[in-house]
Design a protein around this motif. Structure first.
Motif, short mmCIF file in Angstrom:
data_model
loop_
_atom_site.label_atom_id
_atom_site.label_comp_id
_atom_site.label_asym_id
_atom_site.label_seq_id
_atom_site.Cartn_x
_atom_site.Cartn_y
_atom_site.Cartn_z
N UNK A 137 1.07 -1.34 -0.08
CA UNK A 137 -0.09 -0.03 -0.09
C UNK A 137 0.80 1.21 0.01
N UNK A 138 1.99 1.31 0.80
CA UNK A 138 2.89 2.46 0.78
C UNK A 138 3.35 2.73 -0.61
N UNK A 139 3.74 1.66 -1.38
CA UNK A 139 4.26 1.70 -2.67
C UNK A 139 3.26 2.32 -3.56
N UNK A 140 2.01 1.77 -3.53
CA UNK A 140 0.93 2.29 -4.41
C UNK A 140 0.53 3.61 -4.09
N UNK A 141 0.59 4.27 -2.99
CA UNK A 141 0.25 5.57 -2.85
C UNK A 141 1.65 6.37 -2.74
N UNK A 142 2.80 6.02 -3.04
CA UNK A 142 3.89 6.73 -3.24
C UNK A 142 3.89 7.67 -4.31
N UNK A 143 3.23 7.37 -5.52
CA UNK A 143 3.56 8.29 -6.60
C UNK A 143 2.94 9.76 -6.22
N UNK A 144 1.88 9.82 -5.24
CA UNK A 144 1.33 11.25 -4.91
C UNK A 144 2.08 11.67 -3.58
N UNK A 145 2.28 10.75 -2.50
CA UNK A 145 2.93 11.27 -1.56
C UNK A 145 4.31 11.56 -1.35
N UNK A 146 5.04 10.96 -2.18
CA UNK A 146 6.56 11.08 -2.06
C UNK A 146 6.92 12.64 -2.86
N UNK A 147 6.31 12.84 -3.98
CA UNK A 147 6.65 14.25 -4.50
C UNK A 147 6.10 15.31 -3.63
N UNK A 148 4.78 15.11 -3.01
CA UNK A 148 4.19 16.11 -2.33
C UNK A 148 4.95 16.59 -1.14
#
Length: 312
Positions: A137-148
């Motif tokens: 789950x942390x990997x799947x949502x990383x495209x949004x959260x990591x850049x932000x």
């Protein structure tokens, strides 16, 4: 053949130390890892291979578990994307790291959990199902959260394009995972057989990435290693300690507490290295923290897994 792959998986921390030693003595040996071939970024391709292997081990049920254990997942993800970035930012400020090392350290804090956490959790007799769910789950949502989160922490000081980073994570992480997931869905028996070999393949690829980055930054590492290594070790053990604290305060059982602690301390450092190279090309040292963190987390994690299994 299977025994060889199992040996590679078992003694991964020794192999990665050997790779580091070779890259320091012969830094040009792994220069190709950071190069391009016919327009293809080799580093990103290697990262994609690691995430593809992860995808072949996942099933839809791993994501369904999110709804079965909402408290544990929420605590783990909150710690992953709040505690780790803040911890990285605080350590960078505390030790007055330069711009390159600061960016690299913060990227280590903002990327998702690493796949090695699942292996270490298994060895430590933690909750493997929870670990897999948290990593997925942390990997799947990383495209949004990591850049932000990265933009929030360093956007005012160092310019980068969060949209481009979003696209990079989609290409490097999400697409390979989806392809692996589809392969497992269509050919589950074949993927089950692959499980005996894929961890070793991922281990070898990670060693290549680490060796490539360390070889390319040999001088920078040798001149700043004492400071950055201290910061990396602190980041790792503070993350482990905070993971224990959050799990305990959330009322989790012993296995779940160990799992959250491991998940928090183990980051997808290879991804942080790839993002640093792609989006901060003018900051050569930005790739260093990810490479060093990868070496340390696998070395220390193997020892801690034994401690957890024996004494907890």
């Amino acid at each position: 053949m299977k025994r060889i792959f199992k040996a590679i998986e078992k003694y991964f921390f020794i192999i990665i130390l050997l790779a580091v030693a070779v890259s320091l003595v012969y830094p040009n040996s792994f220069k190709w890892v950071l190069s391009n071939y016919n327009g293809i970024n080799i580093l990103n391709l290697l990262l994609g291979i690691v995430l593809f292997t992860m995808g072949t081990t996942l099933k839809v049920d791993d994501f369904v578990n999110v709804f079965k254990n909402p408290k544990e997942i929420s605590v783990g993800l909150s710690a992953q994307y709040i505690v780790m970035p803040v911890l990285a930012f605080a350590l960078a400020k505390l030790f007055s790291l330069d711009a390159g090392l600061t960016v690299g350290l913060i990227l280590v804090g903002t990327v998702p959990g690493g796949t090695a956490s699942d292996v270490i959790t298994f060895l430590a007799k933690g909750d493997v199902a929870l670990s897999v769910s948290l990593t997925a789950v942390s990997t799947v949502i990383s495209p949004i959260l990591t850049p932000l989160i990265t933009l929030f922490l360093i956007g005012n000081q160092i310019h980068f394009n969060p949209v481009d980073m979003f696209i990079s994570i989609i290409e490097i992480v999400i697409i390979p995972i989806i392809l692996g997931l589809l392969l497992n869905y269509k050919f589950p028996e074949f993927c089950e057989k692959l499980k005996d070999y894929l961890p070793a393949i991922s281990s070898i690829v990670i060693c290549l990435i680490v060796a490539g980055v360390i070889g390319a930054n040999k001088q920078s590492i040798l001149t700043s290693s004492s400071i950055i290594m201290l910061v990396i070790i602190l980041q790792y053990f503070l993350a482990m300690f905070l993971g224990f604290g959050f799990g305990y305060l959330a009322g989790m059982d012993k296995k779940q507490i160990i799992t959250v602690a491991i998940e928090l301390a183990f980051q997808n450092s290879g991804l942080s290295t790839g993002l640093a190279k792609t989006h901060f090309p003018s900051l050569s040292q930005a790739t260093v923290p990810g490479a060093l963190y990868s070496v340390w987390q696998n070395f220390a994690g193997s020892i801690l897994a034994y401690v957890f299994r024996r004494y907890f």
